[in-house]
Design an enzyme around this catalytic site. Structure first.
Site, PDB file in Angstrom:
ATOM      1  N   ILE A 143       0.874  -1.181   0.000  1.00  0.00           N
ATOM      2  CA  ILE A 143       0.000   0.000   0.000  1.00  0.00           C
ATOM      3  C   ILE A 143       0.905   1.223   0.000  1.00  0.00           C
ATOM      4  O   ILE A 143       1.610   1.478   0.985  1.00  0.00           O
ATOM      5  CB  ILE A 143      -0.924  -0.008   1.238  1.00  0.00           C
ATOM      6  CG1 ILE A 143      -1.744  -1.307   1.297  1.00  0.00           C
ATOM      7  CG2 ILE A 143      -1.850   1.224   1.219  1.00  0.00           C
ATOM      8  CD1 ILE A 143      -2.462  -1.537   2.624  1.00  0.00           C
ATOM      9  N   GLU A 173       4.345  -7.986   2.844  1.00  0.00           N
ATOM     10  CA  GLU A 173       4.703  -8.912   3.921  1.00  0.00           C
ATOM     11  C   GLU A 173       4.345  -8.319   5.282  1.00  0.00           C
ATOM     12  O   GLU A 173       3.792  -8.992   6.153  1.00  0.00           O
ATOM     13  CB  GLU A 173       6.210  -9.206   3.891  1.00  0.00           C
ATOM     14  CG  GLU A 173       6.694  -9.881   2.627  1.00  0.00           C
ATOM     15  CD  GLU A 173       7.126  -8.889   1.541  1.00  0.00           C
ATOM     16  OE1 GLU A 173       6.476  -7.834   1.392  1.00  0.00           O
ATOM     17  OE2 GLU A 173       8.106  -9.184   0.846  1.00  0.00           O
ATOM     18  N   CYS A 190      11.240  -5.856   6.082  1.00  0.00           N
ATOM     19  CA  CYS A 190      10.319  -6.979   6.272  1.00  0.00           C
ATOM     20  C   CYS A 190      11.044  -8.177   6.897  1.00  0.00           C
ATOM     21  O   CYS A 190      10.491  -8.879   7.743  1.00  0.00           O
ATOM     22  CB  CYS A 190       9.651  -7.371   4.956  1.00  0.00           C
ATOM     23  SG  CYS A 190       8.446  -6.138   4.421  1.00  0.00           S
TER      24      CYS A 190
END
Ligand code: THU
Length: 161
Positions: free
Chosen positions: A60, A72, A110
């Protein structure tokens, strides 16, 4: 809420072929949900919890750029916010123009978020190139000598006893 101490089993928990395919399918379909006006690079993720439930995510983006979140982390934060604390694997699919023609490997941020919640030796990252092929690596392989709750002698989420 306390944090993780890993109940790892030495790396023998790699999901079977059917589970891997199911996770890849979910990651691929999440690419349709990606909000990507700036990069046009869609990423979908499907996170398998220890209890068998699956949380999905997409990237996003944001006009201010830095608030952008990866697929993730969307999946992890959805799961943790719903009370999930133990994880087995995550599938990732991505590509420009929403075409998943090459493998997408998770960014450093991530990987660090995975390190917070997962046993590096027994959490698997499934990087798919469409439905054709995938590569599966443990978090330990992707983030060698990673710094996590264990380094601070803090017990991981969900493993407080
Ligand atoms: N992105 C992810 O969602 N996951 C990754 O593993 C790599 C990068 C996103 C962030 C950004 O929206 C776009 O892909 C291009 O970097």
């Amino acid at each position: 809420m306390s944090r993780p101490q890993y109940a790892g089993n030495g790396g023998n928990g790699m999901p079977d072929k059917n589970t891997i395919e199911m996770l890849i399918d979910q990651a691929l379909s999440m690419m349709d949900r990606s909000y990507i006006p700036y990069s046009n690079f869609a990423v979908g993720a499907a996170l398998l919890c220890e209890d068998g439930s699956v949380y999905t995510g997409c990237n996003i983006e944001n006009a201010a750029f830095t608030p952008t979140i990866c697929a993730e982390r969307t999946a992890f934060f959805k799961a943790v916010s719903e009370g999930k604390t133990s994880f087995k694997a995550i599938a990732i699919a991505g590509g420009a123009d929403r075409i998943p023609d090459a493998m997408t490997s998770p960014c450093g941020v991530c990987r660090q978020v995975m390190m917070e919640f997962c046993d590096p030796a027994d959490f698997y990252v499934i990087m798919a190139a469409g439905r054709k092929s995938c590569r599966v690596l443990s978090l330990q392989e992707l983030l060698p000598l990673g710094f996590g709750p264990g380094n601070m002698k803090i017990r991981p989420l969900g493993h407080e006893s």
